[in-house]
Design a protein around this motif. Sequence first.
Motif, PDB file in Angstrom:
ATOM      1  N   THR A   1       0.830  -1.200   0.000  1.00  0.00           N
ATOM      2  CA  THR A   1       0.000   0.000   0.000  1.00  0.00           C
ATOM      3  C   THR A   1       0.869   1.257   0.000  1.00  0.00           C
ATOM      4  O   THR A   1       1.851   1.336   0.739  1.00  0.00           O
ATOM      5  N   ASN A   2       0.497   2.249  -0.839  1.00  0.00           N
ATOM      6  CA  ASN A   2       1.225   3.513  -0.862  1.00  0.00           C
ATOM      7  C   ASN A   2       1.071   4.252   0.457  1.00  0.00           C
ATOM      8  O   ASN A   2      -0.027   4.332   1.017  1.00  0.00           O
ATOM      9  N   LEU A   3       2.193   4.810   0.950  1.00  0.00           N
ATOM     10  CA  LEU A   3       2.156   5.572   2.194  1.00  0.00           C
ATOM     11  C   LEU A   3       2.626   7.010   2.014  1.00  0.00           C
ATOM     12  O   LEU A   3       2.067   7.926   2.605  1.00  0.00           O
ATOM     13  N   PHE A   4       3.643   7.204   1.191  1.00  0.00           N
ATOM     14  CA  PHE A   4       4.257   8.528   1.078  1.00  0.00           C
ATOM     15  C   PHE A   4       4.851   8.670  -0.314  1.00  0.00           C
ATOM     16  O   PHE A   4       5.544   7.771  -0.804  1.00  0.00           O
ATOM     17  N   ILE A   5       4.592   9.813  -0.966  1.00  0.00           N
ATOM     18  CA  ILE A   5       5.088  10.080  -2.310  1.00  0.00           C
ATOM     19  C   ILE A   5       5.829  11.409  -2.307  1.00  0.00           C
ATOM     20  O   ILE A   5       5.349  12.388  -1.722  1.00  0.00           O
ATOM     21  N   ALA A   6       6.998  11.450  -2.927  1.00  0.00           N
ATOM     22  CA  ALA A   6       7.756  12.693  -3.010  1.00  0.00           C
ATOM     23  C   ALA A   6       8.330  12.856  -4.415  1.00  0.00           C
ATOM     24  O   ALA A   6       8.662  11.872  -5.083  1.00  0.00           O
ATOM     25  N   GLU A   7       8.443  14.093  -4.843  1.00  0.00           N
ATOM     26  CA  GLU A   7       9.019  14.427  -6.135  1.00  0.00           C
ATOM     27  C   GLU A   7      10.226  15.319  -5.903  1.00  0.00           C
ATOM     28  O   GLU A   7      10.231  16.170  -4.998  1.00  0.00           O
ATOM     29  N   CYS A   8      11.294  15.130  -6.689  1.00  0.00           N
ATOM     30  CA  CYS A   8      12.516  15.912  -6.567  1.00  0.00           C
ATOM     31  C   CYS A   8      12.663  16.826  -7.789  1.00  0.00           C
ATOM     32  O   CYS A   8      12.516  16.367  -8.926  1.00  0.00           O
ATOM     33  N   LYS A   9      12.973  18.104  -7.547  1.00  0.00           N
ATOM     34  CA  LYS A   9      13.121  19.063  -8.637  1.00  0.00           C
ATOM     35  C   LYS A   9      14.218  20.072  -8.318  1.00  0.00           C
ATOM     36  O   LYS A   9      14.428  20.430  -7.152  1.00  0.00           O
ATOM     37  N   PHE A  10      14.887  20.537  -9.376  1.00  0.00           N
ATOM     38  CA  PHE A  10      15.758  21.690  -9.236  1.00  0.00           C
ATOM     39  C   PHE A  10      14.930  22.971  -9.309  1.00  0.00           C
ATOM     40  O   PHE A  10      13.891  23.016  -9.963  1.00  0.00           O
ATOM     41  N   TRP A  11      15.403  23.987  -8.617  1.00  0.00           N
ATOM     42  CA  TRP A  11      14.705  25.281  -8.637  1.00  0.00           C
ATOM     43  C   TRP A  11      15.038  26.030  -9.922  1.00  0.00           C
ATOM     44  O   TRP A  11      16.199  26.283 -10.238  1.00  0.00           O
ATOM     45  N   HIS A  12      13.988  26.369 -10.689  1.00  0.00           N
ATOM     46  CA  HIS A  12      14.142  27.148 -11.911  1.00  0.00           C
ATOM     47  C   HIS A  12      13.170  28.318 -11.915  1.00  0.00           C
ATOM     48  O   HIS A  12      12.761  28.781 -12.980  1.00  0.00           O
ATOM     49  N   GLY A  13      12.755  28.756 -10.736  1.00  0.00           N
ATOM     50  CA  GLY A  13      11.858  29.891 -10.674  1.00  0.00           C
ATOM     51  C   GLY A  13      10.435  29.486 -10.316  1.00  0.00           C
ATOM     52  O   GLY A  13      10.072  28.299 -10.275  1.00  0.00           O
ATOM     53  N   LYS A  14       9.634  30.503 -10.035  1.00  0.00           N
ATOM     54  CA  LYS A  14       8.263  30.315  -9.554  1.00  0.00           C
ATOM     55  C   LYS A  14       7.414  29.517 -10.548  1.00  0.00           C
ATOM     56  O   LYS A  14       6.657  28.617 -10.151  1.00  0.00           O
ATOM     57  N   LYS A  15       7.512  29.814 -11.822  1.00  0.00           N
ATOM     58  CA  LYS A  15       6.676  29.143 -12.824  1.00  0.00           C
ATOM     59  C   LYS A  15       6.950  27.636 -12.854  1.00  0.00           C
ATOM     60  O   LYS A  15       6.029  26.812 -12.855  1.00  0.00           O
ATOM     61  N   HIS A  16       8.216  27.300 -12.870  1.00  0.00           N
ATOM     62  CA  HIS A  16       8.584  25.894 -12.874  1.00  0.00           C
ATOM     63  C   HIS A  16       8.194  25.216 -11.558  1.00  0.00           C
ATOM     64  O   HIS A  16       7.814  24.044 -11.532  1.00  0.00           O
ATOM     65  N   PHE A  17       8.309  25.960 -10.457  1.00  0.00           N
ATOM     66  CA  PHE A  17       7.930  25.440  -9.142  1.00  0.00           C
ATOM     67  C   PHE A  17       6.442  25.078  -9.116  1.00  0.00           C
ATOM     68  O   PHE A  17       6.058  23.985  -8.678  1.00  0.00           O
ATOM     69  N   HIS A  18       5.588  25.958  -9.618  1.00  0.00           N
ATOM     70  CA  HIS A  18       4.147  25.672  -9.670  1.00  0.00           C
ATOM     71  C   HIS A  18       3.862  24.494 -10.594  1.00  0.00           C
ATOM     72  O   HIS A  18       2.971  23.672 -10.319  1.00  0.00           O
ATOM     73  N   ALA A  19       4.614  24.405 -11.687  1.00  0.00           N
ATOM     74  CA  ALA A  19       4.422  23.285 -12.611  1.00  0.00           C
ATOM     75  C   ALA A  19       4.798  21.962 -11.931  1.00  0.00           C
ATOM     76  O   ALA A  19       4.147  20.925 -12.162  1.00  0.00           O
ATOM     77  N   ALA A  20       5.834  21.996 -11.072  1.00  0.00           N
ATOM     78  CA  ALA A  20       6.247  20.783 -10.351  1.00  0.00           C
ATOM     79  C   ALA A  20       5.157  20.338  -9.382  1.00  0.00           C
ATOM     80  O   ALA A  20       4.882  19.139  -9.235  1.00  0.00           O
ATOM     81  N   ILE A  21       4.532  21.303  -8.699  1.00  0.00           N
ATOM     82  CA  ILE A  21       3.425  20.963  -7.787  1.00  0.00           C
ATOM     83  C   ILE A  21       2.279  20.341  -8.570  1.00  0.00           C
ATOM     84  O   ILE A  21       1.719  19.303  -8.179  1.00  0.00           O
ATOM     85  N   SER A  22       1.929  20.959  -9.676  1.00  0.00           N
ATOM     86  CA  SER A  22       0.825  20.435 -10.496  1.00  0.00           C
ATOM     87  C   SER A  22       1.146  19.050 -11.027  1.00  0.00           C
ATOM     88  O   SER A  22       0.279  18.163 -11.046  1.00  0.00           O
ATOM     89  N   GLN A  23       2.391  18.830 -11.448  1.00  0.00           N
ATOM     90  CA  GLN A  23       2.789  17.507 -11.931  1.00  0.00           C
ATOM     91  C   GLN A  23       2.620  16.458 -10.837  1.00  0.00           C
ATOM     92  O   GLN A  23       2.090  15.358 -11.091  1.00  0.00           O
ATOM     93  N   LEU A  24       3.056  16.797  -9.621  1.00  0.00           N
ATOM     94  CA  LEU A  24       2.943  15.868  -8.499  1.00  0.00           C
ATOM     95  C   LEU A  24       1.489  15.517  -8.224  1.00  0.00           C
ATOM     96  O   LEU A  24       1.129  14.337  -8.088  1.00  0.00           O
ATOM     97  N   PHE A  25       0.613  16.521  -8.161  1.00  0.00           N
ATOM     98  CA  PHE A  25      -0.777  16.285  -7.794  1.00  0.00           C
ATOM     99  C   PHE A  25      -1.596  15.737  -8.962  1.00  0.00           C
ATOM    100  O   PHE A  25      -2.497  14.904  -8.753  1.00  0.00           O
ATOM    101  N   ASP A  26      -1.318  16.170 -10.176  1.00  0.00           N
ATOM    102  CA  ASP A  26      -2.110  15.730 -11.327  1.00  0.00           C
ATOM    103  C   ASP A  26      -1.753  14.326 -11.791  1.00  0.00           C
ATOM    104  O   ASP A  26      -2.626  13.546 -12.185  1.00  0.00           O
TER     105      ASP A  26
END
Length: 425
Positions: free
Chosen positions: A315-340
Amino acid sequence: MYRTFRSFTEIDWESFKDNVYGQIMKEIEGNSDDYLLNVSEMEYVKFLTEKYSYTPLYIDLSSEEVATPREIREDLRRYDDIYTSALYGNYRDGYEITISYSYSGCSDLFHVRPSSFILTSNNISVDDIRHRVSFTIRIYSQNVDEFNREKQSAFHSSFGNVENINSCINSFNASLESYISKKIKAYKQKLLAKNTFFAAIKVKKSTDAPVTYGVPSIKKKQVQKPHLTSEGATQFYPEPCLEMKTYNDIISEVNQIGKSMERKPSLYEGKDEEGLRDVFVAMLETRFEGITATGETFNHCGKTDILLKYAEDGTNLFIAECKFWHGKKHFHAAISQLFDRYLSWRDSKTALIMFVNGANFTKVLDSIKESVPEHPYFLSTVNESKESSFSFIFRLPNDVSKKVYFEVMVFNFDKNTTIKDSDGK
């Protein structure tokens, strides 16, 4: 409470043990279905084990108190013994003396006949308030040696089985946690089978029923076990979930790993997102029992960077995504990728691990704190757990009622020349 009875004779060990097991099952079955399916199994097992464990008996010989003797007269005529009458006459004067000791442990054990026992007993009195146990002897002279002989004999008769009952109770305590755990697991399986049947025939569930129950056998090594969780929602099927205490332990571990890597550039220099992710996965897998940690694992609609699973059933318990910082736009895209792409309705604990190259780390942290509330899935800020770790409550894209705990952890790898993540950005 003051009680007088014959020591170690009132109930045999097997009957006593069966009575305790019966009390345990009565308490387990006395809970509501929702409580048992929602509570952390490990914490509930710990609670019952502590509640129904027994402290062995100990008699403190140094605490001996001899009460003021009471004068007595024994009628010897009842013996119809010519020799006794000739020696003492019709009556014999003496003393009745009560001798008491402090004790520790459970006084109920004074009633129990051990599985292996010696054939000796005596009338004793137990004072549960003062924690003293006593017996009474009679002597018919003012002879100290006679007093000591009678006292020693009565002590042996009264407490000769203390060591035997302690042996029984130590074995009982040692196996109690395993016994309780098996009983709870079996009873929960019975409840889950019943609930699955009810769901199949479309029985309507009360809307205030909790959705999750704590996963058993997950503990961080060398730390306290997770506490009971009151987390819940409105759903009929109980599903395994990560307890908040264990979730916070995982977040703490990730932060410690990241900060340690910040101080040791050799661990991150030249590594891309995948290489850095593997360091976190390898270390997490050694930190916790009962879970498996994998990287680049398919879940929902894509492959997530870090996935912790309950080892027993996957059973899944915890999910994490790793990203380099490339600015606010990319940061929001990383959040959306994780949740979507990576979170299903069953996933309620997640994190985004951000790697920052170069300087201006403080500026990046400020930008993250300011921009997170602008994301459409944002619900609330929980707290800033650490200097560079921030806790939020988000929602799932297609279910506004499904709350997800979301942690953003940021690490400054200022000597890393790698600027591309695994997406090529």
